[in-house]
Motif scaffolding. Structure first.
Motif, PDB file in Angstrom:
ATOM      1  N   ALA A  49      35.312  41.975  82.269  1.00 34.90           N
ATOM      2  CA  ALA A  49      34.961  43.109  81.395  1.00 34.90           C
ATOM      3  C   ALA A  49      35.081  42.706  79.927  1.00 34.90           C
ATOM      4  CB  ALA A  49      35.857  44.310  81.700  1.00 34.90           C
ATOM      5  N   ASP A  50      36.087  41.914  79.585  1.00 29.42           N
ATOM      6  CA  ASP A  50      36.234  41.427  78.201  1.00 29.42           C
ATOM      7  C   ASP A  50      35.049  40.554  77.800  1.00 29.42           C
ATOM      8  OD1 ASP A  50      38.640  42.762  77.936  1.00 29.42           O
ATOM      9  OD2 ASP A  50      39.873  40.975  78.272  1.00 29.42           O
ATOM     10  N   ILE A  51      34.617  39.686  78.717  1.00 25.38           N
ATOM     11  CA  ILE A  51      33.460  38.824  78.436  1.00 25.38           C
ATOM     12  C   ILE A  51      32.219  39.680  78.188  1.00 25.38           C
ATOM     13  CG2 ILE A  51      31.895  37.089  79.414  1.00 25.38           C
ATOM     14  CD1 ILE A  51      34.402  35.931  80.881  1.00 25.38           C
ATOM     15  N   TRP A  52      32.020  40.715  79.034  1.00 27.79           N
ATOM     16  CA  TRP A  52      30.875  41.627  78.848  1.00 27.79           C
ATOM     17  C   TRP A  52      30.934  42.275  77.472  1.00 27.79           C
ATOM     18  CZ3 TRP A  52      28.787  45.203  83.130  1.00 27.79           C
ATOM     19  CH2 TRP A  52      28.476  44.459  84.265  1.00 27.79           C
ATOM     20  N   THR A  53      32.127  42.743  77.101  1.00 26.23           N
ATOM     21  CA  THR A  53      32.280  43.416  75.818  1.00 26.23           C
ATOM     22  C   THR A  53      31.901  42.470  74.681  1.00 26.23           C
ATOM     23  OG1 THR A  53      34.000  44.849  76.694  1.00 26.23           O
ATOM     24  CG2 THR A  53      33.921  44.606  74.307  1.00 26.23           C
ATOM     25  N   GLU A  54      32.324  41.219  74.780  1.00 28.83           N
ATOM     26  CA  GLU A  54      31.982  40.231  73.756  1.00 28.83           C
ATOM     27  C   GLU A  54      30.471  39.982  73.710  1.00 28.83           C
ATOM     28  OE1 GLU A  54      34.349  36.768  74.625  1.00 28.83           O
ATOM     29  OE2 GLU A  54      36.183  37.961  74.651  1.00 28.83           O
ATOM     30  N   LEU A  55      29.829  39.912  74.879  1.00 28.65           N
ATOM     31  CA  LEU A  55      28.387  39.626  74.926  1.00 28.65           C
ATOM     32  C   LEU A  55      27.525  40.831  74.556  1.00 28.65           C
ATOM     33  CD1 LEU A  55      28.032  37.480  78.181  1.00 28.65           C
ATOM     34  CD2 LEU A  55      27.728  36.715  75.827  1.00 28.65           C
ATOM     35  N   ARG A  59      32.042  48.488  75.644  1.00 26.64           N
ATOM     36  CA  ARG A  59      33.068  48.456  76.681  1.00 26.64           C
ATOM     37  C   ARG A  59      32.457  49.071  77.936  1.00 26.64           C
ATOM     38  NH1 ARG A  59      37.004  45.206  77.726  1.00 26.64           N
ATOM     39  NH2 ARG A  59      38.513  46.164  79.087  1.00 26.64           N
ATOM     40  N   VAL A  60      32.671  48.440  79.087  1.00 27.70           N
ATOM     41  CA  VAL A  60      32.072  48.909  80.326  1.00 27.70           C
ATOM     42  C   VAL A  60      33.142  49.181  81.374  1.00 27.70           C
ATOM     43  CG1 VAL A  60      29.877  47.706  79.976  1.00 27.70           C
ATOM     44  CG2 VAL A  60      31.743  46.540  81.153  1.00 27.70           C
ATOM     45  N   GLY A  61      32.780  50.013  82.342  1.00 25.69           N
ATOM     46  CA  GLY A  61      33.634  50.251  83.497  1.00 25.69           C
ATOM     47  C   GLY A  61      33.279  49.260  84.589  1.00 25.69           C
ATOM     48  N   VAL A  62      34.100  49.190  85.619  1.00 28.33           N
ATOM     49  CA  VAL A  62      33.906  48.173  86.653  1.00 28.33           C
ATOM     50  C   VAL A  62      32.673  48.412  87.525  1.00 28.33           C
ATOM     51  CG1 VAL A  62      36.336  47.537  86.728  1.00 28.33           C
ATOM     52  CG2 VAL A  62      35.490  49.277  88.304  1.00 28.33           C
ATOM     53  N   GLU A  63      32.132  49.609  87.522  1.00 31.40           N
ATOM     54  CA  GLU A  63      30.950  49.892  88.338  1.00 31.40           C
ATOM     55  C   GLU A  63      29.667  50.007  87.516  1.00 31.40           C
ATOM     56  OE1 GLU A  63      30.825  49.683  91.581  1.00 31.40           O
ATOM     57  OE2 GLU A  63      32.977  49.398  91.771  1.00 31.40           O
ATOM     58  N   ASP A  64      29.749  49.776  86.221  1.00 33.86           N
ATOM     59  CA  ASP A  64      28.553  49.812  85.373  1.00 33.86           C
ATOM     60  C   ASP A  64      27.683  48.596  85.636  1.00 33.86           C
ATOM     61  OD1 ASP A  64      29.262  52.167  84.134  1.00 33.86           O
ATOM     62  OD2 ASP A  64      30.194  51.197  82.422  1.00 33.86           O
ATOM     63  N   GLY A  99      24.776  41.148  92.193  1.00 33.92           N
ATOM     64  CA  GLY A  99      25.916  42.053  92.033  1.00 33.92           C
ATOM     65  C   GLY A  99      26.222  42.249  90.570  1.00 33.92           C
ATOM     66  N   PRO A 100      25.423  43.067  89.867  1.00 36.83           N
ATOM     67  CA  PRO A 100      25.532  43.150  88.408  1.00 36.83           C
ATOM     68  C   PRO A 100      26.630  44.069  87.876  1.00 36.83           C
ATOM     69  CG  PRO A 100      23.753  44.541  89.142  1.00 36.83           C
ATOM     70  CD  PRO A 100      24.301  43.846  90.370  1.00 36.83           C
ATOM     71  N   THR A 101      27.737  44.184  88.602  1.00 41.78           N
ATOM     72  CA  THR A 101      28.848  44.998  88.101  1.00 41.78           C
ATOM     73  C   THR A 101      30.079  44.116  87.929  1.00 41.78           C
ATOM     74  OG1 THR A 101      29.691  45.597  90.292  1.00 41.78           O
ATOM     75  CG2 THR A 101      27.991  47.040  89.339  1.00 41.78           C
ATOM     76  N   VAL A 102      31.007  44.573  87.127  1.00 42.83           N
ATOM     77  CA  VAL A 102      32.254  43.838  86.922  1.00 42.83           C
ATOM     78  C   VAL A 102      32.972  43.665  88.262  1.00 42.83           C
ATOM     79  CG1 VAL A 102      34.564  43.978  85.885  1.00 42.83           C
ATOM     80  CG2 VAL A 102      32.553  44.550  84.520  1.00 42.83           C
ATOM     81  N   VAL A 107      34.794  39.964  92.553  1.00 41.54           N
ATOM     82  CA  VAL A 107      34.921  39.557  93.959  1.00 41.54           C
ATOM     83  C   VAL A 107      34.255  38.196  94.174  1.00 41.54           C
ATOM     84  CG1 VAL A 107      34.170  40.102  96.320  1.00 41.54           C
ATOM     85  CG2 VAL A 107      35.157  41.889  94.883  1.00 41.54           C
ATOM     86  N   ALA A 108      33.070  38.010  93.624  1.00 42.84           N
ATOM     87  CA  ALA A 108      32.360  36.733  93.757  1.00 42.84           C
ATOM     88  C   ALA A 108      33.152  35.602  93.099  1.00 42.84           C
ATOM     89  CB  ALA A 108      30.960  36.830  93.149  1.00 42.84           C
TER      90      ALA A 108
END
Length: 137
Positions: A49-55, A59-64, A99-102, A107-108
């Motif tokens: 989630a931190d990496i997503w926020t940087e990119l 800020r995103v939730g785990v199912e976004d 699987g485009p969610t956090v 899991v992957a």
């Protein structure tokens, strides 16, 4: 559009134009908002989630969805590169598309780490365990 709302008729204002204030809220927005409020539950989810926020700058939730949050194929490549760097694993770009969610990427990621550990020879595993003891001592 992310959501559709079926209407018998479109509400009009006095000028005969669409009265946007009287349009109903799409149900899809409420569902996405609730999914977005799910905070990371594990260290892996938190780091992804931190990496997503940087990119993406949001800020995103785990199912976004990565792509609904502003991601595209170029950013997906950067995301995979950052995950590979952060967790020292090999990852395919298609993992983001599958699987485009956090949550699913976490899991992957964890599965990839487990697979790499399982592929270690007994000698490599013993050596890694001894090295880990040195760092924790």
């Amino acid at each position: 559009p992310q959501a559709y709302v079926a209407l018998d008729e479109i509400p009009l204002n006095a000028n005969g134009k669409t009265d946007r204030k009287r349009l109903p809220s799409p149900e899809g927005d409420e569902q996405e908002g609730s999914a977005g409020s799910i905070a990371p539950r594990t260290a892996t989810e938190e780091r992804i989630a931190d990496i997503w926020t940087e990119l993406l700058g949001v800020r995103v939730g785990v199912e976004d969805s990565f792509f609904h949050s502003g991601g595209n194929s170029i950013l997906a490549i950067r995301l995979i590169s950052r995950i590979q760097e952060e967790f020292d694993i090999d990852f395919k770009v298609r993992t983001v598309f599958e699987g485009p969610t956090v949550a699913r990427l976490a899991v992957a990621t964890e599965n990839a780490i487990r697979a790499e550990i399982a592929a270690l020879s007994p000698a490599e595993l013993t050596s890694s365990q001894e090295l880990a003891k040195e760092f924790t001592a």
